[in-house]
Design a protein around this motif. Structure first.
Motif, PDB file in Angstrom:
ATOM      1  N   ARG A  38       0.717  -0.763   0.118  1.00  0.00           N
ATOM      2  CA  ARG A  38       0.051   0.097  -0.040  1.00  0.00           C
ATOM      3  C   ARG A  38       1.218   1.454  -0.036  1.00  0.00           C
ATOM      4  N   ALA A  39       2.222   0.642   1.259  1.00  0.00           N
ATOM      5  CA  ALA A  39       2.875   2.406   0.849  1.00  0.00           C
ATOM      6  C   ALA A  39       3.620   2.622  -0.233  1.00  0.00           C
ATOM      7  N   ILE A  40       3.935   1.446  -0.982  1.00  0.00           N
ATOM      8  CA  ILE A  40       4.778   2.247  -2.542  1.00  0.00           C
ATOM      9  C   ILE A  40       3.661   2.597  -3.654  1.00  0.00           C
ATOM     10  N   SER A  41       2.703   1.680  -3.524  1.00  0.00           N
ATOM     11  CA  SER A  41       1.491   2.434  -4.457  1.00  0.00           C
ATOM     12  C   SER A  41       1.355   3.603  -3.971  1.00  0.00           C
ATOM     13  N   ALA A  42       1.108   3.819  -2.718  1.00  0.00           N
ATOM     14  CA  ALA A  42       0.740   5.721  -2.750  1.00  0.00           C
ATOM     15  C   ALA A  42       1.713   6.495  -3.262  1.00  0.00           C
ATOM     16  N   LEU A  43       2.802   5.683  -2.719  1.00  0.00           N
ATOM     17  CA  LEU A  43       4.343   6.818  -2.951  1.00  0.00           C
ATOM     18  C   LEU A  43       3.961   7.099  -4.497  1.00  0.00           C
ATOM     19  N   ARG A  44       3.988   5.911  -5.146  1.00  0.00           N
ATOM     20  CA  ARG A  44       3.574   5.841  -6.752  1.00  0.00           C
ATOM     21  C   ARG A  44       2.823   6.827  -7.808  1.00  0.00           C
ATOM     22  N   GLU A  45       1.880   6.825  -6.633  1.00  0.00           N
ATOM     23  CA  GLU A  45       0.772   7.117  -7.097  1.00  0.00           C
ATOM     24  C   GLU A  45       0.116   8.826  -6.994  1.00  0.00           C
ATOM     25  N   ARG A  46       1.427   9.331  -5.168  1.00  0.00           N
ATOM     26  CA  ARG A  46       0.671  11.163  -4.976  1.00  0.00           C
ATOM     27  C   ARG A  46       2.027  10.939  -6.171  1.00  0.00           C
ATOM     28  N   PHE A  47       3.049  11.448  -6.375  1.00  0.00           N
ATOM     29  CA  PHE A  47       4.211  11.245  -7.174  1.00  0.00           C
ATOM     30  C   PHE A  47       4.211  11.118  -8.296  1.00  0.00           C
ATOM     31  N   GLY A  48       3.327  10.335  -8.888  1.00  0.00           N
ATOM     32  CA  GLY A  48       3.008  10.060 -10.663  1.00  0.00           C
ATOM     33  C   GLY A  48       4.127   9.183 -11.089  1.00  0.00           C
ATOM     34  N   LEU A  49       5.479   8.138 -10.351  1.00  0.00           N
ATOM     35  CA  LEU A  49       6.129   7.130 -10.396  1.00  0.00           C
ATOM     36  C   LEU A  49       5.453   6.645 -11.359  1.00  0.00           C
ATOM     37  N   PRO A  50       6.282   6.338 -12.439  1.00  0.00           N
ATOM     38  CA  PRO A  50       5.171   4.643 -13.230  1.00  0.00           C
ATOM     39  C   PRO A  50       5.936   3.459 -12.240  1.00  0.00           C
ATOM     40  N   SER A  51       5.031   2.356 -12.456  1.00  0.00           N
ATOM     41  CA  SER A  51       5.083   1.173 -12.101  1.00  0.00           C
ATOM     42  C   SER A  51       5.781   0.489 -13.233  1.00  0.00           C
ATOM     43  N   GLU A  52       6.561  -0.474 -11.881  1.00  0.00           N
ATOM     44  CA  GLU A  52       7.695  -1.396 -12.867  1.00  0.00           C
ATOM     45  C   GLU A  52       7.223  -2.320 -12.340  1.00  0.00           C
ATOM     46  N   GLY A  53       6.114  -3.099 -13.144  1.00  0.00           N
ATOM     47  CA  GLY A  53       6.007  -4.513 -12.159  1.00  0.00           C
ATOM     48  C   GLY A  53       4.679  -4.056 -11.276  1.00  0.00           C
ATOM     49  N   ALA A  54       3.995  -5.185 -11.650  1.00  0.00           N
ATOM     50  CA  ALA A  54       3.023  -4.979 -10.087  1.00  0.00           C
ATOM     51  C   ALA A  54       3.611  -6.358  -9.360  1.00  0.00           C
ATOM     52  N   HIS A  55       3.643  -5.725  -8.031  1.00  0.00           N
ATOM     53  CA  HIS A  55       3.578  -7.573  -6.953  1.00  0.00           C
ATOM     54  C   HIS A  55       2.915  -7.830  -6.760  1.00  0.00           C
ATOM     55  N   PRO A  56       2.815  -9.595  -6.543  1.00  0.00           N
ATOM     56  CA  PRO A  56       2.128 -10.457  -6.328  1.00  0.00           C
ATOM     57  C   PRO A  56       1.585 -10.171  -5.053  1.00  0.00           C
ATOM     58  N   ALA A  57       0.108 -10.541  -4.866  1.00  0.00           N
ATOM     59  CA  ALA A  57      -0.317 -10.692  -3.394  1.00  0.00           C
ATOM     60  C   ALA A  57      -0.508 -11.333  -2.742  1.00  0.00           C
ATOM     61  N   PRO A  58       0.494 -11.224  -1.294  1.00  0.00           N
ATOM     62  CA  PRO A  58       0.820 -12.250  -0.230  1.00  0.00           C
ATOM     63  C   PRO A  58       0.107 -13.625  -0.106  1.00  0.00           C
ATOM     64  N   ARG A  59       0.932 -14.979  -0.797  1.00  0.00           N
ATOM     65  CA  ARG A  59       0.808 -15.619  -0.061  1.00  0.00           C
ATOM     66  C   ARG A  59       0.933 -16.830   0.691  1.00  0.00           C
ATOM     67  N   HIS A  60      -0.561 -17.487   1.024  1.00  0.00           N
ATOM     68  CA  HIS A  60      -0.881 -17.458   2.243  1.00  0.00           C
ATOM     69  C   HIS A  60       0.212 -19.067   2.425  1.00  0.00           C
ATOM     70  N   ILE A  61       0.542 -18.995   4.235  1.00  0.00           N
ATOM     71  CA  ILE A  61       1.384 -20.536   3.892  1.00  0.00           C
ATOM     72  C   ILE A  61       0.302 -20.829   5.359  1.00  0.00           C
ATOM     73  N   GLY A  62       0.197 -22.453   4.817  1.00  0.00           N
ATOM     74  CA  GLY A  62      -0.260 -23.007   5.471  1.00  0.00           C
ATOM     75  C   GLY A  62      -1.496 -24.062   4.931  1.00  0.00           C
ATOM     76  N   PRO A  63      -2.134 -25.239   5.615  1.00  0.00           N
ATOM     77  CA  PRO A  63      -2.956 -25.795   4.861  1.00  0.00           C
ATOM     78  C   PRO A  63      -4.080 -25.535   4.016  1.00  0.00           C
ATOM     79  N   THR A  64      -4.741 -26.122   3.564  1.00  0.00           N
ATOM     80  CA  THR A  64      -4.988 -25.888   2.311  1.00  0.00           C
ATOM     81  C   THR A  64      -6.614 -26.378   2.756  1.00  0.00           C
TER      82      THR A  64
END
Length: 118
Positions: A92-118
């Motif tokens: 969220r902080a990285i996205s907010a900084l990019r948005e606030r200052f108009g910095l380009p996205s250099e690839g989207a970060h994957p969502a955090p992986r859930h570790i544990g039993p399914t």
């Protein structure tokens, strides 16, 4: 001097911190996997039951495997949860900084992986 390079440096540091957090989560996953791999021989059924004409039940192995995986994951769950929350805050902080200052996205970060039993 333009503040633009300073923002780039700040973004670079934030992304480096995010990569470190993701590495920590990956390490935990590998540790759990390594411990489960070491436990597999102890989860195998005893061979003596098959001589009596009754084959071993594969579901029993899966149940033992899943219960051990759940126990190992539960031991590390507070650490996993804390790192996952930290990763989301960093995203969220990285996205907010990019948005606030108009910095380009250099690839989207994957969502955090859930570790544990399914």
């Amino acid at each position: 001097m333009s503040p633009f390079p300073d923002r780039r440096v700040q973004l670079f540091r934030m992304e480096a911190a995010r990569r470190q957090t993701q590495r920590q989560l990956d390490i935990i996953q590998r540790q759990i996997t390594r411990r489960m791999t070491a436990l597999i021989p102890t989860l195998q059924p005893r061979r003596t039951g098959y001589r009596g004409g009754k084959p071993p039940d594969p579901r029993a192995f899966l149940e033992r495997y899943r219960s051990n995986l759940t126990a190992l994951t539960a031991e590390r769950q507070p650490e996993i949860d804390a790192l996952s929350r930290k990763l989301m805050r960093q995203d969220r902080a990285i996205s907010a900084l990019r948005e606030r200052f108009g910095l380009p996205s250099e690839g989207a970060h994957p969502a955090p992986r859930h570790i544990g039993p399914t």
